[in-house]
Design a protein around this motif. Structure first.
Motif, PDB file in Angstrom:
ATOM      1  N   LEU A 197     -21.196  45.525  95.911  1.00  0.00           N
ATOM      2  CA  LEU A 197     -22.647  45.676  96.488  1.00  0.00           C
ATOM      3  C   LEU A 197     -23.656  44.795  95.994  1.00  0.00           C
ATOM      4  N   GLU A 198     -23.587  44.466  94.718  1.00  0.00           N
ATOM      5  CA  GLU A 198     -24.509  43.274  94.372  1.00  0.00           C
ATOM      6  C   GLU A 198     -24.425  42.302  95.036  1.00  0.00           C
ATOM      7  N   GLY A 199     -23.186  41.753  95.404  1.00  0.00           N
ATOM      8  CA  GLY A 199     -22.951  40.563  96.304  1.00  0.00           C
ATOM      9  C   GLY A 199     -23.566  40.843  97.354  1.00  0.00           C
ATOM     10  N   HIS A 200     -23.346  42.025  98.385  1.00  0.00           N
ATOM     11  CA  HIS A 200     -23.980  42.012  99.550  1.00  0.00           C
ATOM     12  C   HIS A 200     -25.844  42.108  99.342  1.00  0.00           C
ATOM     13  N   LEU A 201     -26.142  42.886  98.128  1.00  0.00           N
ATOM     14  CA  LEU A 201     -27.543  42.727  97.869  1.00  0.00           C
ATOM     15  C   LEU A 201     -28.183  41.494  98.061  1.00  0.00           C
ATOM     16  N   LEU A 202     -27.412  40.422  97.039  1.00  0.00           N
ATOM     17  CA  LEU A 202     -27.978  39.235  96.915  1.00  0.00           C
ATOM     18  C   LEU A 202     -27.675  38.090  97.838  1.00  0.00           C
ATOM     19  N   LEU A 237     -32.149  47.695 102.079  1.00  0.00           N
ATOM     20  CA  LEU A 237     -31.228  48.454 102.887  1.00  0.00           C
ATOM     21  C   LEU A 237     -29.885  47.985 102.737  1.00  0.00           C
ATOM     22  N   LEU A 238     -28.866  48.902 102.157  1.00  0.00           N
ATOM     23  CA  LEU A 238     -27.574  48.364 102.107  1.00  0.00           C
ATOM     24  C   LEU A 238     -26.761  49.131 102.921  1.00  0.00           C
ATOM     25  N   VAL A 239     -26.346  48.728 104.018  1.00  0.00           N
ATOM     26  CA  VAL A 239     -25.539  49.578 105.189  1.00  0.00           C
ATOM     27  C   VAL A 239     -24.095  48.751 105.356  1.00  0.00           C
ATOM     28  N   SER A 240     -23.252  49.436 104.945  1.00  0.00           N
ATOM     29  CA  SER A 240     -21.906  48.941 105.299  1.00  0.00           C
ATOM     30  C   SER A 240     -20.950  50.108 105.742  1.00  0.00           C
ATOM     31  N   GLY A 241     -19.542  49.867 105.905  1.00  0.00           N
ATOM     32  CA  GLY A 241     -18.534  50.879 106.013  1.00  0.00           C
ATOM     33  C   GLY A 241     -18.777  52.079 105.229  1.00  0.00           C
ATOM     34  N   GLY A 242     -19.107  51.888 104.014  1.00  0.00           N
ATOM     35  CA  GLY A 242     -18.893  52.885 102.922  1.00  0.00           C
ATOM     36  C   GLY A 242     -20.030  53.313 102.516  1.00  0.00           C
ATOM     37  N   HIS A 243     -21.048  52.628 102.501  1.00  0.00           N
ATOM     38  CA  HIS A 243     -22.384  52.679 101.712  1.00  0.00           C
ATOM     39  C   HIS A 243     -23.670  52.909 102.720  1.00  0.00           C
ATOM     40  N   THR A 244     -24.398  53.571 102.548  1.00  0.00           N
ATOM     41  CA  THR A 244     -25.839  53.681 102.960  1.00  0.00           C
ATOM     42  C   THR A 244     -26.763  53.958 101.756  1.00  0.00           C
ATOM     43  N   GLN A 245     -27.637  53.002 101.343  1.00  0.00           N
ATOM     44  CA  GLN A 245     -28.466  53.187 100.250  1.00  0.00           C
ATOM     45  C   GLN A 245     -29.704  52.528 100.696  1.00  0.00           C
ATOM     46  N   LEU A 246     -30.813  53.024 100.017  1.00  0.00           N
ATOM     47  CA  LEU A 246     -32.346  52.103 100.061  1.00  0.00           C
ATOM     48  C   LEU A 246     -32.443  51.934  98.476  1.00  0.00           C
ATOM     49  N   MET A 247     -32.741  50.818  98.205  1.00  0.00           N
ATOM     50  CA  MET A 247     -33.018  50.498  96.749  1.00  0.00           C
ATOM     51  C   MET A 247     -34.181  49.740  96.613  1.00  0.00           C
ATOM     52  N   ARG A 248     -34.704  50.088  95.319  1.00  0.00           N
ATOM     53  CA  ARG A 248     -35.835  49.309  94.777  1.00  0.00           C
ATOM     54  C   ARG A 248     -35.327  48.073  94.108  1.00  0.00           C
ATOM     55  N   VAL A 249     -35.559  46.867  94.214  1.00  0.00           N
ATOM     56  CA  VAL A 249     -34.915  45.513  93.668  1.00  0.00           C
ATOM     57  C   VAL A 249     -36.061  44.911  93.235  1.00  0.00           C
ATOM     58  N   GLY A 295     -21.811  53.003 108.483  1.00  0.00           N
ATOM     59  CA  GLY A 295     -20.911  52.430 109.132  1.00  0.00           C
ATOM     60  C   GLY A 295     -19.903  53.284 109.435  1.00  0.00           C
ATOM     61  N   GLU A 296     -19.704  54.164 108.463  1.00  0.00           N
ATOM     62  CA  GLU A 296     -18.492  55.298 109.093  1.00  0.00           C
ATOM     63  C   GLU A 296     -19.040  56.068 110.486  1.00  0.00           C
ATOM     64  N   ALA A 297     -20.474  56.503 110.504  1.00  0.00           N
ATOM     65  CA  ALA A 297     -20.803  57.017 111.682  1.00  0.00           C
ATOM     66  C   ALA A 297     -20.562  56.328 112.976  1.00  0.00           C
ATOM     67  N   PHE A 298     -20.581  54.898 112.784  1.00  0.00           N
ATOM     68  CA  PHE A 298     -20.032  54.003 113.798  1.00  0.00           C
ATOM     69  C   PHE A 298     -18.851  53.888 114.215  1.00  0.00           C
ATOM     70  N   ASP A 299     -18.139  53.709 113.149  1.00  0.00           N
ATOM     71  CA  ASP A 299     -16.469  53.819 113.364  1.00  0.00           C
ATOM     72  C   ASP A 299     -15.932  55.138 113.728  1.00  0.00           C
ATOM     73  N   LYS A 300     -16.216  56.376 113.413  1.00  0.00           N
ATOM     74  CA  LYS A 300     -15.716  57.356 113.435  1.00  0.00           C
ATOM     75  C   LYS A 300     -16.174  57.961 115.107  1.00  0.00           C
ATOM     76  N   SER A 301     -17.569  57.489 115.396  1.00  0.00           N
ATOM     77  CA  SER A 301     -18.085  58.083 116.669  1.00  0.00           C
ATOM     78  C   SER A 301     -17.238  57.151 117.712  1.00  0.00           C
ATOM     79  N   GLY A 361     -24.790  43.951 104.283  1.00  0.00           N
ATOM     80  CA  GLY A 361     -24.144  44.699 104.579  1.00  0.00           C
ATOM     81  C   GLY A 361     -23.468  44.590 105.882  1.00  0.00           C
ATOM     82  N   GLY A 362     -22.199  45.156 106.437  1.00  0.00           N
ATOM     83  CA  GLY A 362     -21.799  44.859 107.694  1.00  0.00           C
ATOM     84  C   GLY A 362     -22.527  45.217 108.827  1.00  0.00           C
ATOM     85  N   VAL A 363     -23.285  46.484 108.733  1.00  0.00           N
ATOM     86  CA  VAL A 363     -24.177  46.762 109.718  1.00  0.00           C
ATOM     87  C   VAL A 363     -25.321  45.949 109.838  1.00  0.00           C
TER      88      VAL A 363
END
Length: 346
Positions: A119-124, A140-152, A170-176, A275-277
């Protein structure tokens, strides 16, 4: 003097390898070359990622991809200074492939090795773009398995402001998408279908939109999509684009409004989406418009670097080394961390 860093990503269903050059001091590292293999076609027959098949495919792909990256960059393996790999989070077996190859390669070459947080890879990863951000920012980290808001506040200085309490975006997209009968990978298919639909056709919930905090919840939305699909019955096929558009609109509205709330709460003027989303067109257009109205800056990775890739792993390793947050070592015994909170990093 600069460092050449080879990055290997194998956390799930993409095998990525990249070569990044990091100058001494605080200069922004440069991506020299990268190669990526997606396992989508292989997993499509099963409707989702099969961990054992993913691990076996990583074994087949990682060395040929490494050869491609070195050949494209005009560099040789013995010129590489540090070999970085994704240590976690991710699928344990898949992570072990990348870790094992990286440590074996480093041991054979007597080079230092460095495990990187996925996730640090995505973040940077937006630092690889033509318009890199500056610290500090809200992420805003948004991927298939993670949704997080972070202060960096800097490399390795992360504080979670809010995260999902159940399904990630991402799961909401995929499962829907699966509930609508769309093929794997569902999220991107749903997004493309939504472009031809009416986002106002169905009134779907926006969970936790007015919760007063920065947490997310998308499980209720998935249930609402299931209920609506059942109500449509035989009419689902004719209304599928409308349902897809309504679903996407619900997810994006929550992401945008929670992100704006995080910016207001922190007083920051800059947001990074990763992230992917983060490749979603509606998310980008609505967030761009909302931030422009408020004179805020938005940064994204390049579209081809939104998915998992080796470039973000090499970049994260480079930036941690530059910031003095990490020292690459020649200890070649390795482990992986399938679960690894990002805010635990120093």
């Amino acid at each position: 003097m600069s460092l050449l860093i080879l990055g290997i990503e194998s956390s799930c269903d993409e095998t990525g390898v990249a070569l990044v050059e990091a100058p001494d001091g605080t200069g922004v590292p440069t991506l020299l070359s990268h190669a990526l293999h997606s396992q989508i076609d292989m997993h499509r027959a099963y409707g989702g990622v099969v961990p054992e098949l993913a691990s076996r495919d990583h074994i087949r792909r990682v060395l040929p991809l490494t050869e491609n990256v070195l050949g494209e960059s005009g560099r040789s393996l013995d010129q590489v200074d540090v070999i970085a790999f994704t240590r976690g989070p991710g699928l344990a077996g898949a992570l072990l492939v990348g870790a094992g190859v990286a440590c074996a390669m480093a041991a054979a070459l007597n080079k230092p090795v460095l495990g990187v947080h996925h996730l640090e890879g995505h973040l940077l990863s937006p630092f690889l773009s033509a318009d890199p951000p500056e610290f500090p920012f809200v992420a805003l980290l948004v991927s298939g398995g993670h949704t997080q808001l972070m202060r960096v506040d800097g490399v390795g200085s992360y504080a979670i402001l809010g995260e999902t309490i159940d399904d990630a975006a991402g799961e909401a997209f995929d499962k829907s998408a699966k509930l609508m009968g769309l093929p794997y990978p569902g999220g991107p298919v749903l997004s493309r279908l939504a472009e031809g639909g009416d986002a106002q056709a169905f009134k779907l919930p926006r969970p936790l939109l007015h919760s007063g905090d920065l947490d997310f919840s998308f499980a209720g939305l998935k249930t609402a999509v299931l209920t609506q699909a059942k109500k449509l019955g035989d009419d689902l096929e004719a209304r599928k684009a409308d349902l897809a558009a309504s679903t996407q609109a619900a997810i994006v509205e929550v992401l945008v409004k929670k992100t704006l709330a995080a910016l207001q709460q922190t007083g920051m003027k800059r947001v990074v989406v990763a992230g992917g989303v983060g490749a979603n067109r509606l998310l980008r257009s609505q967030l761009d418009a909302a931030c422009a109205k408020r004179k805020l800056r938005v940064h994204y990775p390049e579209l081809h670097l939104c998915t998992d890739n080796g470039a973000m792993i090499a970049m994260a390793a480079a930036m941690r080394l530059q910031a003095g947050r990490e020292v690459a070592n020649r200890h070649y015994a390795f482990d992986v961390k399938p679960r690894w909170p990002l805010d635990s990093l120093a």
